[in-house]
Design an enzyme around this catalytic site. Structure first.
Site, PDB file in Angstrom:
ATOM      1  N   GLY A  35       0.660  -1.178  -0.065  1.00 12.92           N
ATOM      2  CA  GLY A  35      -0.121   0.084  -0.002  1.00 12.92           C
ATOM      3  C   GLY A  35       0.935   1.056   0.052  1.00 12.92           C
ATOM      4  O   GLY A  35       0.278   2.280   0.300  1.00 12.92           O
ATOM      5  N   LYS A  36       2.067   1.302  -0.466  1.00  8.87           N
ATOM      6  CA  LYS A  36       2.906   2.490  -0.230  1.00  8.87           C
ATOM      7  C   LYS A  36       2.335   3.528  -1.245  1.00  8.87           C
ATOM      8  O   LYS A  36       2.105   4.549  -0.920  1.00  8.87           O
ATOM      9  CB  LYS A  36       4.356   2.185  -0.990  1.00  8.87           C
ATOM     10  CG  LYS A  36       5.172   1.076  -0.042  1.00  8.87           C
ATOM     11  CD  LYS A  36       6.471   1.207  -0.667  1.00  8.87           C
ATOM     12  CE  LYS A  36       6.624   0.465  -2.020  1.00  8.87           C
ATOM     13  NZ  LYS A  36       6.131  -0.792  -2.212  1.00  8.87           N
ATOM     14  N   LYS A  54       8.573   9.060  -8.070  1.00  2.00           N
ATOM     15  CA  LYS A  54       8.498   7.543  -7.938  1.00  2.00           C
ATOM     16  C   LYS A  54       9.720   7.527  -8.743  1.00  2.00           C
ATOM     17  O   LYS A  54       9.609   7.480  -9.994  1.00  2.00           O
ATOM     18  CB  LYS A  54       7.358   6.914  -8.475  1.00  2.00           C
ATOM     19  CG  LYS A  54       7.358   5.503  -8.804  1.00  2.00           C
ATOM     20  CD  LYS A  54       7.136   4.490  -7.632  1.00  2.00           C
ATOM     21  CE  LYS A  54       7.017   2.932  -7.736  1.00  2.00           C
ATOM     22  NZ  LYS A  54       6.582   2.247  -6.838  1.00  2.00           N
ATOM     23  N   ASP A  56       1.719   3.066 -10.680  1.00  2.00           N
ATOM     24  CA  ASP A  56       1.977   3.819  -9.750  1.00  2.00           C
ATOM     25  C   ASP A  56       1.880   5.240 -10.029  1.00  2.00           C
ATOM     26  O   ASP A  56       1.119   5.949  -9.236  1.00  2.00           O
ATOM     27  CB  ASP A  56       3.199   3.624  -8.935  1.00  2.00           C
ATOM     28  CG  ASP A  56       3.169   2.300  -8.102  1.00  2.00           C
ATOM     29  OD1 ASP A  56       3.944   1.930  -7.321  1.00  2.00           O
ATOM     30  OD2 ASP A  56       2.200   1.398  -8.201  1.00  2.00           O
ATOM     31  N   GLU A  84       8.359   7.441  -3.333  1.00  2.00           N
ATOM     32  CA  GLU A  84       7.938   6.162  -3.137  1.00  2.00           C
ATOM     33  C   GLU A  84       8.955   5.349  -3.628  1.00  2.00           C
ATOM     34  O   GLU A  84       9.413   5.346  -4.819  1.00  2.00           O
ATOM     35  CB  GLU A  84       6.707   5.912  -3.813  1.00  2.00           C
ATOM     36  CG  GLU A  84       6.247   4.388  -3.591  1.00  2.00           C
ATOM     37  CD  GLU A  84       4.975   3.867  -4.367  1.00  2.00           C
ATOM     38  OE1 GLU A  84       4.298   4.778  -4.800  1.00  2.00           O
ATOM     39  OE2 GLU A  84       4.928   2.400  -4.391  1.00  2.00           O
ATOM     40  N   GLY A 142       8.514  -1.748  -4.114  1.00  5.96           N
ATOM     41  CA  GLY A 142       8.818  -3.182  -3.168  1.00  5.96           C
ATOM     42  C   GLY A 142       9.471  -2.704  -1.731  1.00  5.96           C
ATOM     43  O   GLY A 142       9.093  -1.521  -1.323  1.00  5.96           O
ATOM     44  N   ASP A 148      -4.324  -1.958   5.690  1.00  8.40           N
ATOM     45  CA  ASP A 148      -5.023  -3.248   5.396  1.00  8.40           C
ATOM     46  C   ASP A 148      -5.426  -3.158   3.807  1.00  8.40           C
ATOM     47  O   ASP A 148      -6.290  -2.729   3.437  1.00  8.40           O
ATOM     48  CB  ASP A 148      -6.340  -3.280   6.037  1.00  8.40           C
ATOM     49  CG  ASP A 148      -7.324  -4.521   5.831  1.00  8.40           C
ATOM     50  OD1 ASP A 148      -8.304  -4.826   6.440  1.00  8.40           O
ATOM     51  OD2 ASP A 148      -6.716  -5.214   4.963  1.00  8.40           O
TER      52      ASP A 148
HETATM   53  N1  LIG Z   1      -5.972   0.496   2.466  1.00  7.39           N
HETATM   54  C1  LIG Z   1      -6.318  -0.230   0.991  1.00  7.39           C
HETATM   55  N2  LIG Z   1      -7.635  -0.532   0.887  1.00  7.39           N
HETATM   56  C2  LIG Z   1      -7.856  -1.121  -0.239  1.00  7.39           C
HETATM   57  N3  LIG Z   1      -7.204  -1.706  -1.151  1.00  7.39           N
HETATM   58  C3  LIG Z   1      -5.551  -1.368  -0.848  1.00  7.39           C
HETATM   59  C4  LIG Z   1      -5.171  -0.656   0.528  1.00  7.39           C
HETATM   60  N4  LIG Z   1      -4.142  -0.529   0.223  1.00  7.39           N
HETATM   61  C5  LIG Z   1      -3.778  -0.804  -1.010  1.00  7.39           C
HETATM   62  N5  LIG Z   1      -4.450  -1.291  -1.578  1.00  7.39           N
HETATM   63  C6  LIG Z   1      -4.590  -1.991  -2.855  1.00  7.39           C
HETATM   64  O1  LIG Z   1      -3.618  -3.101  -2.602  1.00  7.39           O
HETATM   65  C7  LIG Z   1      -2.826  -3.257  -4.043  1.00  7.39           C
HETATM   66  C8  LIG Z   1      -1.248  -2.764  -3.695  1.00  7.39           C
HETATM   67  O2  LIG Z   1      -1.319  -1.431  -2.976  1.00  7.39           O
HETATM   68  P1  LIG Z   1      -0.159  -0.443  -3.705  1.00  7.39           P
HETATM   69  O3  LIG Z   1      -0.133  -0.644  -5.143  1.00  7.39           O
HETATM   70  O4  LIG Z   1      -0.476   0.680  -3.184  1.00  7.39           O
HETATM   71  O5  LIG Z   1       1.178  -1.315  -3.059  1.00  7.39           O
HETATM   72  P2  LIG Z   1       2.703  -0.709  -2.989  1.00  7.39           P
HETATM   73  O6  LIG Z   1       3.416  -1.334  -1.895  1.00  7.39           O
HETATM   74  O7  LIG Z   1       2.761   0.722  -3.718  1.00  7.39           O
HETATM   75  O8  LIG Z   1       3.262  -1.881  -4.243  1.00  7.39           O
HETATM   76  P3  LIG Z   1       4.562  -1.637  -5.143  1.00  7.39           P
HETATM   77  O9  LIG Z   1       5.790  -2.322  -4.491  1.00  7.39           O
HETATM   78  O10 LIG Z   1       4.036  -2.543  -6.622  1.00  7.39           O
HETATM   79  O11 LIG Z   1       4.847  -0.054  -5.295  1.00  7.39           O
HETATM   80  C9  LIG Z   1      -3.246  -2.030  -4.876  1.00  7.39           C
HETATM   81  O12 LIG Z   1      -4.350  -2.556  -5.850  1.00  7.39           O
HETATM   82  C10 LIG Z   1      -3.964  -1.217  -4.088  1.00  7.39           C
HETATM   83  O13 LIG Z   1      -5.101  -0.549  -4.586  1.00  7.39           O
HETATM   84  C1  LIG Z   2       6.475  -5.068  -9.895  1.00  2.01           C
HETATM   85  C2  LIG Z   2       6.157  -4.654  -8.347  1.00  2.01           C
HETATM   86  N1  LIG Z   2       4.796  -4.178  -8.462  1.00  2.01           N
HETATM   87  C3  LIG Z   2       7.156  -3.811  -7.707  1.00  2.01           C
HETATM   88  N2  LIG Z   2       7.155  -2.445  -8.706  1.00  2.01           N
HETATM   89  C4  LIG Z   2       8.418  -4.288  -7.875  1.00  2.01           C
HETATM   90  C5  LIG Z   2       8.594  -5.129  -6.916  1.00  2.01           C
HETATM   91  C6  LIG Z   2      10.131  -5.831  -6.592  1.00  2.01           C
HETATM   92  C7  LIG Z   2      10.114  -6.921  -5.474  1.00  2.01           C
HETATM   93  C8  LIG Z   2      11.279  -7.544  -5.460  1.00  2.01           C
HETATM   94  C9  LIG Z   2      11.227  -8.581  -4.372  1.00  2.01           C
HETATM   95  O1  LIG Z   2      11.487  -8.073  -3.233  1.00  2.01           O
HETATM   96  O2  LIG Z   2      11.378  -9.818  -4.368  1.00  2.01           O
HETATM   97 MG   LIG Z   3       3.706   1.556  -5.291  1.00  2.00          MG
END
Ligand SMILES: Nc1ncnc2c1ncn2[C@@H]1O[C@H](COP(=O)(O)OP(=O)(O)OP(=O)(O)O)[C@@H](O)[C@H]1O
Ligand SMILES: C[C@H](N)[C@H](N)CCCCCC(=O)O
Ligand SMILES: [Mg+2]
Length: 274
Positions: free
Chosen positions: A16-17, A57, A71, A132, A135, A193
């Site tokens: 959820g970042k 990003k 993102d 951001e 991962g 969550d």
């Molecule tokens: N609080 C929340 N409620 C509902 N859905 C969520 C919530 N937080 C994250 N999500 C959903 O979970 C998925 C992963 O969230 P997000 O893309 O923000 O993760 P991330 O940590 O940014 O991943 P990455 O490492 O790919 O950048 C997305 O589809 C997002 O919409």
């Molecule tokens: C593709 C994904 N949504 C992210 N942008 C990149 C996540 C890399 C995770 C690498 C790892 O921890 O195995």
């Molecule tokens: Mg992200």
């Protein structure tokens, strides 16, 4: 005065970042505008718009600019900031893998010095730069460099986004321990969550208690503040501008009521709190 910049990392990919960063950006920008409007009203001046927050990003993978799942797209529309999507993401790769691998697959290996220069240039601009990562903290980025190295080189403190459920304590304490061993300042943790699947399931007593227990263990065994716990509140990737604005209203209200924002302000400056 908002800090000059904060690096948002996670205990994993998909925690959820992006969703939390977008909401924080929207809220901090609004609070900045409200503060300025109040000050200017008190001084009888017309309010002027200013960027209190900017988004970066450095590298996104598994994405393409303009795709609603990217993102950069979600940061732009989730935050509502007056930025261009192409200015948010510096590097975009199609392969949904670690940036180091995705960049090599695209025949364009990332140059760490260029990433650092890009970050330093962005930090020169006004406002708080929310960066951001991709991962978690140790994701490979460039030759011999991981996401943590970029945060360290830019001297940015960390905000860690973690899951709410079983397993998050270990993942969070590992991330905190590595960050501190690497000399990085950890501002705090937000439990988010991203897994319940519905607001109702997210608010079941056992889910709420699990999140609270995990927050307590993270604080007690990690000596790190848990700034807040955020429930499931899904984005709509097909939303139009009005849909995004409505979601932003709900999500920023949730963040404002659940997250301690004090760590985003650099109280050492003792300058006017924007
Ligand atoms: N609080 C929340 N409620 C509902 N859905 C969520 C919530 N937080 C994250 N999500 C959903 O979970 C998925 C992963 O969230 P997000 O893309 O923000 O993760 P991330 O940590 O940014 O991943 P990455 O490492 O790919 O950048 C997305 O589809 C997002 O919409
Ligand atoms: C593709 C994904 N949504 C992210 N942008 C990149 C996540 C890399 C995770 C690498 C790892 O921890 O195995
Ligand atoms: Mg992200």
């Amino acid at each position: 005065m908002l800090r000059e910049g904060i690096f948002i990392t996670g205990t994993d990919t998909g925690v959820g970042k992006t969703q939390v960063t977008a909401g924080l950006a929207a809220l901090l920008q609004r609070l900045g505008e409200q503060g300025a409007a109040q000050r200017e009203a008190a001084q009888g001046e017309a309010a002027h718009s200013e960027a209190y927050v900017r988004l970066w990003k450095p590298v996104q993978s598994g994405a393409a600019l303009g795709l609603p799942t990217a993102d950069s797209y979600r940061l732009l529309h989730g935050s509502g900031l007056a930025m261009r999507e192409a200015d948010i993401a510096s590097h975009t790769f199609a392969a949904p893998v670690a940036p180091w691998l995705a960049a090599r697959a695209a025949g364009a290996p990332l140059q760490f010095r260029d990433l650092v220069a890009d970050g330093k240039r962005r930090l020169q601009q006004s406002g708080c730069l929310l960066v951001e990562g991709a991962g978690g903290l140790l994701v490979p980025l460039a030759e011999g460099k991981r996401m943590a190295d970029l945060a360290a080189e830019l001297s940015l403190p960390l905000l860690i986004i973690a899951r709410t459920g079983l397993g998050t304590v270990n993942h969070t304490l590992l991330t905190v321990a590595y960050a501190r061993q690497a000399g990085l300042e950890v501002l705090g943790v937000i439990l988010n969550d991203s897994q319940s699947g519905s607001f109702e399931l997210s608010r079941l007593p056992e889910a709420v208690q699990m999140a609270k227990d995990n927050a307590q263990m993270i604080e007690q065994f990690g000596d790190v503040p848990v700034l807040g716990i955020l429930p499931w509140m899904a984005e709509d990737e097909h939303a139009d501008a009005a849909g995004w604005a409505a979601w932003r209203e709900q999500w920023t209200a949730e963040i404002e009521s659940s997250v301690h924002l004090n760590v985003f302000y650099d109280l050492k400056n003792r300058r006017q709190r924007q």
